[in-house]
Motif scaffolding. Structure first.
Motif, short mmCIF file in Angstrom:
data_model
loop_
_atom_site.label_atom_id
_atom_site.label_comp_id
_atom_site.label_asym_id
_atom_site.label_seq_id
_atom_site.Cartn_x
_atom_site.Cartn_y
_atom_site.Cartn_z
N ASP A 26 88.13 -85.75 -26.52
CA ASP A 26 87.29 -85.04 -25.56
C ASP A 26 87.41 -85.72 -24.20
O ASP A 26 86.85 -86.79 -23.98
N ILE A 27 88.15 -85.09 -23.30
CA ILE A 27 88.42 -85.68 -21.98
C ILE A 27 87.14 -85.81 -21.17
O ILE A 27 86.91 -86.84 -20.52
N VAL A 28 86.29 -84.79 -21.19
CA VAL A 28 85.05 -84.82 -20.42
C VAL A 28 84.16 -85.97 -20.90
O VAL A 28 83.63 -86.74 -20.10
N ALA A 29 84.03 -86.11 -22.20
CA ALA A 29 83.21 -87.20 -22.75
C ALA A 29 83.81 -88.55 -22.40
O ALA A 29 83.09 -89.50 -22.07
N TRP A 30 85.12 -88.65 -22.43
CA TRP A 30 85.79 -89.91 -22.12
C TRP A 30 85.56 -90.30 -20.66
O TRP A 30 85.26 -91.45 -20.35
N ILE A 31 85.68 -89.33 -19.76
CA ILE A 31 85.51 -89.61 -18.32
C ILE A 31 84.05 -89.90 -17.99
O ILE A 31 83.76 -90.79 -17.18
N CYS A 32 83.13 -89.19 -18.64
CA CYS A 32 81.72 -89.26 -18.25
C CYS A 32 80.86 -90.17 -19.12
O CYS A 32 79.66 -90.23 -18.94
N GLY A 33 81.44 -90.85 -20.09
CA GLY A 33 80.66 -91.81 -20.86
C GLY A 33 80.05 -91.28 -22.14
O GLY A 33 78.99 -91.74 -22.54
N GLY A 34 80.68 -90.32 -22.78
CA GLY A 34 80.19 -89.80 -24.05
C GLY A 34 79.65 -88.39 -23.94
O GLY A 34 79.30 -87.94 -22.85
N GLN A 35 79.59 -87.72 -25.09
CA GLN A 35 79.15 -86.33 -25.11
C GLN A 35 77.67 -86.17 -24.76
O GLN A 35 77.26 -85.12 -24.31
N THR A 36 76.90 -87.20 -24.99
CA THR A 36 75.46 -87.07 -24.74
C THR A 36 75.03 -87.56 -23.36
O THR A 36 73.85 -87.49 -23.03
N SER A 37 75.98 -88.04 -22.55
CA SER A 37 75.60 -88.48 -21.20
C SER A 37 75.20 -87.26 -20.38
O SER A 37 75.65 -86.15 -20.61
N ILE A 43 78.44 -80.83 -17.10
CA ILE A 43 79.76 -80.19 -17.06
C ILE A 43 79.87 -79.14 -18.16
O ILE A 43 80.35 -78.02 -17.92
N TYR A 44 79.43 -79.47 -19.38
CA TYR A 44 79.47 -78.49 -20.47
C TYR A 44 78.63 -77.27 -20.14
O TYR A 44 79.03 -76.13 -20.43
N THR A 45 77.48 -77.47 -19.52
CA THR A 45 76.61 -76.36 -19.14
C THR A 45 77.25 -75.51 -18.05
O THR A 45 77.19 -74.27 -18.10
N LEU A 46 77.89 -76.14 -17.07
CA LEU A 46 78.58 -75.39 -16.01
C LEU A 46 79.73 -74.56 -16.58
O LEU A 46 79.94 -73.41 -16.16
#
Length: 74
Positions: A26-37, A43-46
């Motif tokens: 998961d690239i977004v989680a990796w860049i932003c510090g995890g899926q729950t950050s 980003i997921y909501t957007l």
């Protein structure tokens, strides 16, 4: 402008889901510090809101730039 921005978010989401499906990464989680950050969740909501907005593209007559052409050409 909103259409293009929505398409950009959908491209980001599509590439992210592709990386999850192919590489289990998961690239977004990796860049932003995890899926729950909070940033990841924003980003997921957007991306989800962009997908809902792009549904309207299917029902617009000028969505494909063919407002003068008939729906079925012979």
């Amino acid at each position: 402008m909103l259409d293009k921005l929505s398409l950009i978010f959908l491209i980001i989401g599509g590439l992210n889901w592709g990386s999850v499906g192919i590489f289990q990464f998961d690239i977004v989680a990796w860049i932003c510090g995890g899926q729950t950050s909070i940033i990841s969740r924003i980003i997921y909501t957007l991306v989800a809101l962009a997908a809902v907005w792009c549904i309207s593209l299917l029902f617009r007559e000028d969505a494909f730039g063919h407002e003068d052409r008939p729906a079925f050409s012979e």
